[in-house]
Design an enzyme around this catalytic site. Structure first.
Site, PDB file in Angstrom:
ATOM      1  N   LYS A  54       0.841  -1.219   0.000  1.00  0.00           N
ATOM      2  CA  LYS A  54       0.000   0.000   0.000  1.00  0.00           C
ATOM      3  C   LYS A  54       0.867   1.257   0.000  1.00  0.00           C
ATOM      4  CE  LYS A  54      -1.730   1.567   4.085  1.00  0.00           C
ATOM      5  NZ  LYS A  54      -1.401   2.964   4.391  1.00  0.00           N
ATOM      6  N   ASN A  55       1.879   1.265   0.878  1.00  0.00           N
ATOM      7  CA  ASN A  55       2.641   2.505   1.039  1.00  0.00           C
ATOM      8  C   ASN A  55       3.640   2.755  -0.093  1.00  0.00           C
ATOM      9  OD1 ASN A  55       1.113   2.993   3.243  1.00  0.00           O
ATOM     10  ND2 ASN A  55       2.676   2.432   4.754  1.00  0.00           N
ATOM     11  N   CYS A  82      -5.271  12.698  13.211  1.00  0.00           N
ATOM     12  CA  CYS A  82      -5.891  11.440  12.819  1.00  0.00           C
ATOM     13  C   CYS A  82      -5.825  10.465  13.955  1.00  0.00           C
ATOM     14  CB  CYS A  82      -5.229  10.862  11.590  1.00  0.00           C
ATOM     15  SG  CYS A  82      -3.768   9.946  11.968  1.00  0.00           S
ATOM     16  N   ARG A  88      -0.517  14.518  13.044  1.00  0.00           N
ATOM     17  CA  ARG A  88       0.425  14.183  11.960  1.00  0.00           C
ATOM     18  C   ARG A  88       0.750  15.465  11.216  1.00  0.00           C
ATOM     19  NH1 ARG A  88      -1.449   8.504   9.408  1.00  0.00           N
ATOM     20  NH2 ARG A  88       0.539   8.528   8.321  1.00  0.00           N
ATOM     21  N   ASP A 110       4.293   0.314  12.062  1.00  0.00           N
ATOM     22  CA  ASP A 110       3.110  -0.324  11.489  1.00  0.00           C
ATOM     23  C   ASP A 110       2.992  -1.800  11.881  1.00  0.00           C
ATOM     24  OD1 ASP A 110       2.588   2.053  10.277  1.00  0.00           O
ATOM     25  OD2 ASP A 110       3.204   1.441   8.271  1.00  0.00           O
ATOM     26  N   ARG A 131      -8.633  -0.357   4.341  1.00  0.00           N
ATOM     27  CA  ARG A 131      -7.697   0.638   3.793  1.00  0.00           C
ATOM     28  C   ARG A 131      -6.364  -0.012   3.424  1.00  0.00           C
ATOM     29  NH1 ARG A 131      -6.063   4.277   7.800  1.00  0.00           N
ATOM     30  NH2 ARG A 131      -4.646   4.778   6.123  1.00  0.00           N
TER      31      ARG A 131
HETATM   32  N1  EPU Z   1       6.482  14.285  11.057  1.00  0.00           N
HETATM   33  C1  EPU Z   1       6.567  15.611  11.414  1.00  0.00           C
HETATM   34  N2  EPU Z   1       6.407  16.545  10.433  1.00  0.00           N
HETATM   35  C2  EPU Z   1       6.179  16.212   9.137  1.00  0.00           C
HETATM   36  C3  EPU Z   1       6.089  14.848   8.772  1.00  0.00           C
HETATM   37  C4  EPU Z   1       6.251  13.898   9.770  1.00  0.00           C
HETATM   38  O1  EPU Z   1       6.765  15.941  12.577  1.00  0.00           O
HETATM   39  O2  EPU Z   1       6.050  17.112   8.308  1.00  0.00           O
HETATM   40  C5  EPU Z   1       6.668  13.249  12.080  1.00  0.00           C
HETATM   41  C6  EPU Z   1       5.424  12.384  12.289  1.00  0.00           C
HETATM   42  O3  EPU Z   1       4.509  12.994  13.157  1.00  0.00           O
HETATM   43  C7  EPU Z   1       6.019  11.116  12.842  1.00  0.00           C
HETATM   44  C8  EPU Z   1       7.355  11.020  12.137  1.00  0.00           C
HETATM   45  O4  EPU Z   1       7.636  12.323  11.625  1.00  0.00           O
HETATM   46  O5  EPU Z   1       6.248  11.259  14.215  1.00  0.00           O
HETATM   47  C9  EPU Z   1       7.415  10.043  10.994  1.00  0.00           C
HETATM   48  O6  EPU Z   1       6.285  10.206  10.157  1.00  0.00           O
HETATM   49  P1  EPU Z   1       6.348   9.949   8.600  1.00  0.00           P
HETATM   50  O7  EPU Z   1       6.274  11.258   7.906  1.00  0.00           O
HETATM   51  O8  EPU Z   1       7.504   9.068   8.301  1.00  0.00           O
HETATM   52  O9  EPU Z   1       4.999   9.145   8.367  1.00  0.00           O
HETATM   53  P2  EPU Z   1       4.017   9.263   7.139  1.00  0.00           P
HETATM   54  O10 EPU Z   1       4.756   9.534   5.885  1.00  0.00           O
HETATM   55  O11 EPU Z   1       2.879  10.146   7.503  1.00  0.00           O
HETATM   56  C10 EPU Z   1       4.183   6.735   6.500  1.00  0.00           C
HETATM   57  C11 EPU Z   1       3.239   5.598   6.297  1.00  0.00           C
HETATM   58  C12 EPU Z   1       2.652   5.188   7.645  1.00  0.00           C
HETATM   59  C13 EPU Z   1       3.799   4.768   8.551  1.00  0.00           C
HETATM   60  C14 EPU Z   1       4.810   5.920   8.685  1.00  0.00           C
HETATM   61  C15 EPU Z   1       6.050   5.550   9.482  1.00  0.00           C
HETATM   62  C16 EPU Z   1       2.403   5.961   4.071  1.00  0.00           C
HETATM   63  C17 EPU Z   1       1.253   6.296   3.200  1.00  0.00           C
HETATM   64  N3  EPU Z   1       2.175   6.009   5.397  1.00  0.00           N
HETATM   65  O12 EPU Z   1       3.426   7.792   7.089  1.00  0.00           O
HETATM   66  O13 EPU Z   1       1.826   4.064   7.389  1.00  0.00           O
HETATM   67  O14 EPU Z   1       3.301   4.443   9.822  1.00  0.00           O
HETATM   68  O15 EPU Z   1       5.257   6.321   7.363  1.00  0.00           O
HETATM   69  O16 EPU Z   1       6.660   4.463   8.933  1.00  0.00           O
HETATM   70  O17 EPU Z   1       3.475   5.627   3.600  1.00  0.00           O
HETATM   71  C18 EPU Z   1       0.047   2.568   7.767  1.00  0.00           C
HETATM   72  O18 EPU Z   1       0.327   2.043   6.682  1.00  0.00           O
HETATM   73  O19 EPU Z   1      -0.755   2.079   8.605  1.00  0.00           O
HETATM   74  C19 EPU Z   1       0.680   3.850   8.109  1.00  0.00           C
HETATM   75  C20 EPU Z   1       0.196   4.664   9.054  1.00  0.00           C
END
Ligand code: EPU
Length: 424
Positions: free
Chosen positions: A22-23, A116, A121, A305, A397
């Site tokens: 998915k990701n 969320c 986030r 995850d 999802r």
């Molecule tokens: N963060 C910030 N600021 C930002 C972006 C992120 O503070 O602008 C923080 C987040 O709050 C978190 C950390 O950085 O504490 C890491 O978040 P990240 O940005 O890596 O997560 P994401 O891109 O929102 C993706 C996956 C998630 C997975 C996370 C961590 C996708 C679509 N989603 O989310 O997947 O948990 O990376 O590996 O790729 C899931 O599949 O169930 C899922 C939630």
């Protein structure tokens, strides 16, 4: 609304092909608008999030269709650069379209993704990165109005590795003049996969999947094909299921390197894992022993995850397991539901302590988020008696045809439509 009814307490056996990730699919679908042409993306799982991404593509004016695991996109007719609030809210990761729309149109309007189920986030790193590449962003009543008539390559140094912000930066950088250097980039395999798709488009990308990614903007091909990598979290879910419920199952289409971060924990629990070719045989030989302290972290650390599904397996281990969640603030929402099934878990802030019990029992529970829902499936397979999991829209999802997949590995699972369940 649908519920998932699972009759547990039976050991598992059978074979299953692990779905595409998915990701990986989501950022790759966003990337299909970078070029003015066609993309064929194979091994796409049939998930509500994938359909939400397809709906965004169609809203933008692209042609997009999903057929038997392949998504075909023609982005030639792209007319819009805005994603309305209703589409933004359907899928948290719709923010990944920002970089791609800016690269293609030089402007974009999206709404602010809210908090969320996993806690706040923020998207500050996404926005800062777009700023580094030359975008001007202002907020107006919840809308983010972004203008970047001329994106230019830049140095982007993230304070922490973020999967989404790394992807967004790669997408915008593909449309920028010059070279972008991203440091402290997230290293998840899904980022490597996005890099592969960008290379298929003709973008010069190096280091995707390492902490330094370089992207050179330039002309792109008008046709690209790509096959998405297997979903390492779905694989971890099935390994958790066999660890909790017992049995002997075979997962095909698993990338051994990509799941190395989780296999250590299952091996400590005593689950036998044998790789042969692209197949992984998973066999529980005895009641699991605790995996020790599990601390989530960015790749190659233990994935956040996979924390809920491993926790579900550790509820029946012979001893105590400590979990330390370092990525998301609110990732223990499945705990009260596991308690209803007889688990013994206490949570204090980011730490959860699981005292293994001999047996779980079936119960009526609710999926609170995607991976928390998967944890309930793992627990329900191990539990004596019948469980009913509500609000499985969260599970839809990220897990394709979950009831029939569970049946393929010997789980007794049935999806039931209920008229009375409120979609909370
Ligand atoms: N963060 C910030 N600021 C930002 C972006 C992120 O503070 O602008 C923080 C987040 O709050 C978190 C950390 O950085 O504490 C890491 O978040 P990240 O940005 O890596 O997560 P994401 O891109 O929102 C993706 C996956 C998630 C997975 C996370 C961590 C996708 C679509 N989603 O989310 O997947 O948990 O990376 O590996 O790729 C899931 O599949 O169930 C899922 C939630």
């Amino acid at each position: 609304m649908s519920i998932l009814k699972i009759e547990g307490g039976k050991s598992l056996s059978g074979e299953i092909r692990v779905q595409g990730a998915k990701n990986s699919v989501l950022p790759i679908l966003a990337a299909t608008i970078l070029q003015n042409g066609e993309s064929v993306i194979r091994n796409c799982p049939d998930l509500t999030d994938v359909h939400a991404a397809i709906d965004i593509l169609r809203h933008l004016g692209c042609e997009a269709r999903f057929e038997k695991g392949t998504v075909w996109v023609n982005s030639r007719g792209m007319t819009s650069c805005d994603i309305p609030d209703e589409l933004m809210r359907r899928m948290r990761s719709s923010v990944i379209f920002l970089g791609a729309i800016l690269a293609r149109c030089g402007r974009a309007t999206i709404s602010m993704p809210g908090g969320c189920e996993l806690g706040p986030r923020p998207i500050d790193m996404h926005l800062e990165a777009m700023g580094r590449l030359g975008a001007e962003i202002r907020e107006n009543s919840g809308d983010l109005i972004c203008r970047a008539p001329a994106l230019r390559g830049a140095r982007i140094d993230f304070r922490i590795p973020s999967v989404g912000a790394t992807e967004n930066s790669m997408l915008a950088a593909a449309g920028a003049a010059g070279t972008t250097f991203i440091t402290n980039a997230a290293r998840e395999p899904e980022i490597r996969d996005l890099g592969e798709y960008l290379r298929a488009l003709g973008v010069r990308v190096t280091g995707a999947g390492t902490s330094t990614v370089t992207v050179e903007g330039g002309e792109m091909r008008q046709y690209a094909e790509h096959t998405v990598i297997p979903d390492r979290i779905a694989a971890a879910t099935y390994i958790s299921a066999v660890t909790a419920a017992g049995g002997d199952i075979c997962l095909s289409g698993v990338n051994a390197g990509d799941i190395a971060g989780v296999t250590g924990a299952f091996l400590k629990m005593g689950t036998e894992l044998t790789f042969r070719g692209g197949e992984l045989r998973c066999r529980r030989v005895k009641r699991p022993t605790p995996p020790g302290t599990v601390t989530t972290g960015p790749y190659p650390g233990f994935p956040t995850d996979a924390q809920p599904v491993l926790m579900a397996a550790s509820t029946v281990a012979k001893g105590a397991t400590a979990f330390v969640e370092t990525i998301f603030q609110n990732r223990y929402r499945h705990v009260p539901e596991l308690l209803r099934m007889g688990a013994d878990i206490s949570v204090d802030g980011r730490v959860a302590i699981v005292q293994g019990v001999e047996r779980l029992h079936g119960a009526q529970v609710r999926a609170t988020d995607l991976r928390g829902g998967a944890a309930l499936i793992v627990a329900a397979l191990a539990a004596e008696g019948t469980s009913e999991i509500g609000e499985i829209r969260h599970i839809d999802r990220g897990y394709e045809n979950i009831a029939s997949c569970l049946e393929q590995i010997g789980g007794r699972a049935e999806r039931i439509e209920r008229k009375d369940e409120q979609d909370g």
